[in-house]
Scaffold this active site. Structure first.
Site, mmCIF file in Angstrom:
data_model
loop_
_atom_site.group_PDB
_atom_site.id
_atom_site.type_symbol
_atom_site.label_atom_id
_atom_site.label_comp_id
_atom_site.label_asym_id
_atom_site.label_seq_id
_atom_site.Cartn_x
_atom_site.Cartn_y
_atom_site.Cartn_z
ATOM 1 N N TYR A 114 66.726 45.345 19.409
ATOM 2 C CA TYR A 114 66.857 46.498 20.314
ATOM 3 C C TYR A 114 67.723 47.556 19.647
ATOM 4 O O TYR A 114 68.694 47.201 18.958
ATOM 5 C CB TYR A 114 67.488 46.043 21.641
ATOM 6 C CG TYR A 114 67.240 46.988 22.788
ATOM 7 C CD1 TYR A 114 65.986 47.076 23.372
ATOM 8 C CD2 TYR A 114 68.260 47.798 23.282
ATOM 9 C CE1 TYR A 114 65.751 47.942 24.432
ATOM 10 C CE2 TYR A 114 68.029 48.675 24.349
ATOM 11 C CZ TYR A 114 66.775 48.737 24.915
ATOM 12 O OH TYR A 114 66.546 49.601 25.957
ATOM 13 N N TYR A 124 57.354 53.554 28.300
ATOM 14 C CA TYR A 124 58.769 53.178 28.434
ATOM 15 C C TYR A 124 59.002 51.708 28.122
ATOM 16 O O TYR A 124 60.137 51.226 28.167
ATOM 17 C CB TYR A 124 59.294 53.524 29.840
ATOM 18 C CG TYR A 124 58.652 52.729 30.954
ATOM 19 C CD1 TYR A 124 57.408 53.074 31.475
ATOM 20 C CD2 TYR A 124 59.292 51.612 31.487
ATOM 21 C CE1 TYR A 124 56.824 52.337 32.494
ATOM 22 C CE2 TYR A 124 58.716 50.867 32.505
ATOM 23 C CZ TYR A 124 57.480 51.241 33.003
ATOM 24 O OH TYR A 124 56.905 50.496 34.003
HETATM 25 N N1 LIG Z 1 62.616 52.813 28.616
HETATM 26 C C1 LIG Z 1 63.490 52.509 29.563
HETATM 27 O O1 LIG Z 1 64.457 53.227 29.816
HETATM 28 C C2 LIG Z 1 63.280 51.256 30.344
HETATM 29 C C3 LIG Z 1 64.021 51.027 31.510
HETATM 30 C C4 LIG Z 1 63.744 49.867 32.250
HETATM 31 C C5 LIG Z 1 62.784 48.966 31.807
HETATM 32 N N2 LIG Z 1 62.124 49.226 30.634
HETATM 33 C C6 LIG Z 1 61.074 48.345 30.133
HETATM 34 O O2 LIG Z 1 60.088 48.270 31.132
HETATM 35 C C7 LIG Z 1 59.443 47.013 31.068
HETATM 36 C C8 LIG Z 1 59.513 46.362 32.453
HETATM 37 O O3 LIG Z 1 60.877 46.065 32.745
HETATM 38 P P1 LIG Z 1 61.268 45.373 34.131
HETATM 39 O O4 LIG Z 1 62.705 45.042 34.128
HETATM 40 O O5 LIG Z 1 60.710 46.203 35.224
HETATM 41 O O6 LIG Z 1 60.405 44.041 33.957
HETATM 42 P P2 LIG Z 1 60.224 42.777 34.868
HETATM 43 O O7 LIG Z 1 60.527 43.072 36.286
HETATM 44 O O8 LIG Z 1 60.895 41.638 34.184
HETATM 45 O O9 LIG Z 1 58.618 42.566 34.744
HETATM 46 C C9 LIG Z 1 57.992 42.342 33.536
HETATM 47 C C10 LIG Z 1 56.583 42.924 33.616
HETATM 48 O O10 LIG Z 1 55.955 42.808 32.348
HETATM 49 C C11 LIG Z 1 54.676 42.194 32.520
HETATM 50 N N3 LIG Z 1 54.355 41.456 31.312
HETATM 51 C C12 LIG Z 1 55.090 40.474 30.723
HETATM 52 N N4 LIG Z 1 54.465 40.056 29.595
HETATM 53 C C13 LIG Z 1 53.330 40.796 29.502
HETATM 54 C C14 LIG Z 1 52.254 40.822 28.569
HETATM 55 N N5 LIG Z 1 52.228 40.025 27.495
HETATM 56 N N6 LIG Z 1 51.238 41.695 28.775
HETATM 57 C C15 LIG Z 1 51.246 42.505 29.859
HETATM 58 N N7 LIG Z 1 52.241 42.525 30.768
HETATM 59 C C16 LIG Z 1 53.263 41.681 30.596
HETATM 60 C C17 LIG Z 1 54.859 41.309 33.728
HETATM 61 O O11 LIG Z 1 53.603 41.038 34.264
HETATM 62 P P3 LIG Z 1 53.197 39.557 34.789
HETATM 63 O O12 LIG Z 1 53.725 39.463 36.191
HETATM 64 O O13 LIG Z 1 51.720 39.594 34.711
HETATM 65 O O14 LIG Z 1 53.855 38.568 33.865
HETATM 66 C C18 LIG Z 1 55.691 42.215 34.623
HETATM 67 O O15 LIG Z 1 54.883 43.183 35.228
HETATM 68 C C19 LIG Z 1 60.146 46.225 29.966
HETATM 69 O O16 LIG Z 1 59.443 46.435 28.767
HETATM 70 C C20 LIG Z 1 61.500 46.914 29.882
HETATM 71 O O17 LIG Z 1 62.116 46.751 28.625
HETATM 72 C C21 LIG Z 1 62.367 50.343 29.911
#
Ligand SMILES: NC(=O)c1ccc[n+]([C@@H]2O[C@H](COP(=O)([O-])OP(=O)(O)OC[C@H]3O[C@@H](n4cnc5c(N)ncnc54)[C@H](OP(=O)(O)O)[C@@H]3O)[C@@H](O)[C@H]2O)c1
Length: 379
Positions: A67, A278
């Site tokens: 990261y 994102y």
């Molecule tokens: N850029 C930013 O500022 C920012 C801020 C917050 C979060 N994020 C990113 O946003 C994403 C979601 O974060 P979160 O905390 O909301 O996650 P979360 O609640 O832990 O949920 C994870 C999500 O990813 C999906 N997923 C996991 N493995 C996958 C795969 N191989 N192919 C497709 N989908 C998959 C899951 O779907 P299933 O239910 O089908 O497993 C679920 O929808 C992460 O990548 C995180 O790093 C970025």
């Protein structure tokens, strides 16, 4: 934090942290370590007790060492305590809700028992207590209806959702937004914040056995349509979409998945649209047809909430937090689907280590389904 050996002697150790000495697979490098009481806080700092600390996908990437934001090692915890060479250890975790327990000289605006969230990244939140700079935290108002889970998950996902709906395309009531990973915590916040603004959402999720339940849950949050990625391969979707939107172009797509499904989703956008990426949960690269840029004037951008915090003043950060607190206390932004994992004072460090590694293994494999939050009890 003062260093103590790993063997937990209940009466002696008043604190615990989830730590690692070197980057790597979190299910192998993480350990739970007990340590003694915090000294009184130096000037301009406060001691805090963590109430709940989420396990976010980015935390795993930080522990892996992939990261961009790197944590600083905690020099008072030595990795010899973890059985390796004598190097300082890192305390894992970026987000969390904590209560102020002691206030150092020169601190204004914070008192004992205040709730705070972290605004400085990678402070190390998977612990029972620690010392933090007064300027590295924001006080959270105790609004009616605002739960511990709301506050603990407020720094990362809801502001990401809010800002992505705000910063790229001027959206008005009745406009549509599409997203993948719609059941993620960010996706759930997008659905609710969009609904509170009268926006409609087209949501994509992975196929699963209990799809009907998930669709119901997301619709209850305000999702307009929920489909699986399989629907993207179906040519009739474009026609159906026109009926749903009344022919209105969709100008914003939010992507946390990447890969071929995102390429197909982007093809559904209208002219002058934005694809905002994102996250990259599938770990697959994103490839976009050149024609979308030439003929539809597509703009592809990224969004990172950590950069937003670095670029914005404390007043702007506080303003956004207050907007989110209001939505939460009005019931318009619900707690994310979650599971609280309590580590009790009775568990040995070895037992607690296994518990944390199991939680991470579940998150690692995807399909966690619910946001995991750690509650590290020491009493
Ligand atoms: N850029 C930013 O500022 C920012 C801020 C917050 C979060 N994020 C990113 O946003 C994403 C979601 O974060 P979160 O905390 O909301 O996650 P979360 O609640 O832990 O949920 C994870 C999500 O990813 C999906 N997923 C996991 N493995 C996958 C795969 N191989 N192919 C497709 N989908 C998959 C899951 O779907 P299933 O239910 O089908 O497993 C679920 O929808 C992460 O990548 C995180 O790093 C970025």
């Amino acid at each position: 934090m003062p260093f103590f050996p790993t063997k937990r002697l209940l009466a002696q150790f008043t604190n615990r942290a989830v730590v690692y000495a070197q980057h790597g697979d979190p299910t192998k490098v993480l350990s739970v370590l007990s340590y003694g009481p915090l000294p009184s806080p130096p000037s301009n700092t406060v001691n805090v007790r963590f109430i709940l600390s989420p396990v976010n996908p980015a935390d795993i990437n930080v522990i892996e060492g992939v990261y961009p934001t790197k944590p600083k090692p905690d020099t008072s915890l030595r990795s010899s305590a973890l059985g390796s060479s004598d190097q300082p250890a890192y305390v894992a975790g970026n987000e969390g809700l904590a209560e102020v327990t002691e206030v150092g000289n020169g601190v204004s605006g914070l008192e004992k028992k205040d709730w705070v969230i972290m605004t400085k990244p990678q402070l190390g939140t998977w612990c029972s207590s620690r010392n933090v700079g007064a300027h590295d935290v924001l006080k959270v108002p105790r609004a009616p209806g605002l739960s511990e889970v709301h506050a603990a998950t407020m720094t990362v996902n809801p502001p990401t959702a809010y800002n992505m709906l705000q910063e790229f395309v001027p959206l008005k009531e009745g406009d549509w937004v599409m997203q993948n990973g719609a059941n993620s915590a960010v996706g759930q916040a997008v659905i609710q914040i969009a609904a509170s603004r009268g926006l409609k959402t087209l949501n994509f999720v992975r196929p699963r056995d209990d799809l009907a339940d998930l669709v119901k849950q997301l619709e209850a949050l305000g999702a307009t349509k929920v489909l699986t990625y399989d629907a993207l391969a179906d040519k009739s979707l474009r026609k159906e979409l026109k009926t749903w939107t009344g022919g209105r172009d969709i100008r914003l797509a939010l992507n946390c998945v990447g890969g071929q499904e995102t390429t197909l989703m982007t093809r559904l956008l209208g002219s002058d649209a934005y694809l905002v990426s994102y996250g990259a949960m599938s770990k697959q690269p994103l490839s976009l047809p050149t024609s979308l840029f030439i003929f539809k004037n597509l703009t592809a951008r990224g969004f990172w909430q950590s950069r937003w915090y670095l670029e914005k003043s404390r007043d702007e950060q506080r303003r956004l937090m207050n907007v989110l607190v209001n939505l939460m206390s009005q019931g318009k932004l619900k707690e994310p689907m979650h599971e609280i994992i309590s580590i009790s004072a009775k568990e040995s460090d070895e037992e607690a280590t296994q518990k944390v590694r199991d939680v991470i293994a579940k998150s690692y494999s995807g399909r966690q389904g619910k946001k995991a939050l750690l509650r590290i009890n020491v009493e």
